[in-house]
Design an enzyme around this catalytic site. Structure first.
Site, PDB file in Angstrom:
ATOM      1  N   CYS A  75       0.845  -1.216   0.000  1.00 51.79           N
ATOM      2  CA  CYS A  75       0.000   0.000   0.000  1.00 51.79           C
ATOM      3  C   CYS A  75       0.869   1.251   0.000  1.00 51.79           C
ATOM      4  CB  CYS A  75      -0.916  -0.051   1.223  1.00 51.79           C
ATOM      5  SG  CYS A  75      -1.803   1.484   1.542  1.00 51.79           S
ATOM      6  N   CYS A  99      -0.127   3.928   2.488  1.00 47.24           N
ATOM      7  CA  CYS A  99       0.309   3.559   3.845  1.00 47.24           C
ATOM      8  C   CYS A  99       1.741   4.025   4.099  1.00 47.24           C
ATOM      9  CB  CYS A  99       0.234   2.047   4.036  1.00 47.24           C
ATOM     10  SG  CYS A  99      -1.421   1.345   3.949  1.00 47.24           S
TER      11      CYS A  99
END
Length: 311
Positions: A63, A66
């Site tokens: 991700c 993230c």
């Protein structure tokens, strides 16, 4: 892995504290403030939240948002000096825990206190928005630095586009999907004299953002710079008192960022010669409003003056 109370330095037992702990921890205790969480210690984390709130960052290695969010959360955790701890949960390695927590997409940041969920947000929010979210639950540190967003805006307002550009580039890198930062970077590029680079940046925005008011405003600033006479041409108009000379002087002021003088000159030209250039003064006023934005104090003031003049 034993969990250490960042306020006392003692191993966490899960039992209620028997005495009042210090309100903050030293920044050097960042290692205790930020921990990885998994099957071995998730129960301790929930028990710890009975004493100190826990910010649970649910993330995944694949991700990208993230990866952009995590350094911001780590910085803010240390800045808040023990008001909460940051627990990082890799959902790929802890799928059962993620399912129990109701994590459906990442990043997902949950505030846990007294063993229960208080609030959460999803997505890689900009730092300023995260600060505002945290301030609902924790007093902001007295010595907290301004967010990068505020620093960039202040630099641009103070006439330092180089610093503003550097900061907005960092913000865009941290938040590549946050369109307002890209538009603000384009505005800094225009102020720096890099209109072509700013136009390319705007052209690459998604269609719905490319034609939104904020981007249109930056485009208007670029166009004013292209339309305004050079300072040499302006010098040649210095003795003239006709409408064309007044209009070109107003354009130059707007292009140079002296918006109030430019707006006043355009309003004066409307009073003097409304027909000039097929109502060019009024049309240009509207373009300046677009460039400044609807909430800018000069837009509010001069819209009112324009309305009074027209009606």
């Amino acid at each position: 892995m034993p969990i250490v109370d960042p306020r006392t330095g003692e191993p966490l037992t899960g039992e209620p504290a028997t005495q009042e702990a210090p309100a903050t921890a030293d920044n050097s205790q960042g290692a205790e403030l930020i921990i990885d969480v998994g099957r071995d210690n998730i129960q301790q984390i929930l028990e710890f939240s009975m004493q100190v709130p826990v910010l649970l960052d649910c993330w995944a290695p694949w991700c990208e948002p993230c990866k952009n969010l995590m350094p911001i959360l780590e910085k803010l955790t240390i800045e808040y000096q023990g008001a909460f701890i940051l627990a990082k949960l890799n959902i790929d390695d802890n799928q059962e825990i993620a399912a129990q927590l109701g994590v459906r997409s990442v990043p997902d940041v949950k505030l846990i206190s007294q063993g229960g969920l208080v609030d959460h947000f999803q997505g890689a929010l900009p730092e300023k928005q995260i600060r505002e979210w945290l301030e609902r639950y924790f007093p902001a540190p007295e010595d907290a630095p301004a967010s990068l967003e505020d620093q960039a805006a202040e630099a641009l307002e103070a006439g330092d586009p180089t610093t503003a550009r550097t900061l907005y580039e960092e913000l865009v890198q941290q938040n590549p999907e946050h369109i307002p930062y890209q538009v603000a970077l384009a505005r800094a590029l225009v102020a720096q004299g890099n209109a072509a680079e700013a136009r390319t940046l705007l052209d690459n925005l998604p269609p719905e953002d490319r034609d939104a008011p904020a981007a249109r405003g930056v485009r208007a600033s670029i166009e004013f710079g292209e339309e305004a006479p050079s300072h040499e041409e302006l010098a040649a108009l210095s003795e003239r008192d006709d409408s064309e000379a007044h209009f070109k002087r107003a354009l130059r002021r707007v292009a140079d960022g002296d918006y109030e003088a430019g707006l006043e000159a355009l309003l004066g030209l409307m009073k003097r010669d409304r027909a000039y250039g097929d109502d060019a003064a009024r049309k240009t006023l509207l373009r300046v409003f677009d460039a400044l934005g609807a909430d800018h104090p000069l837009t509010v003031t001069y819209r009112r003056k324009l309305f009074a003049l027209l009606y």
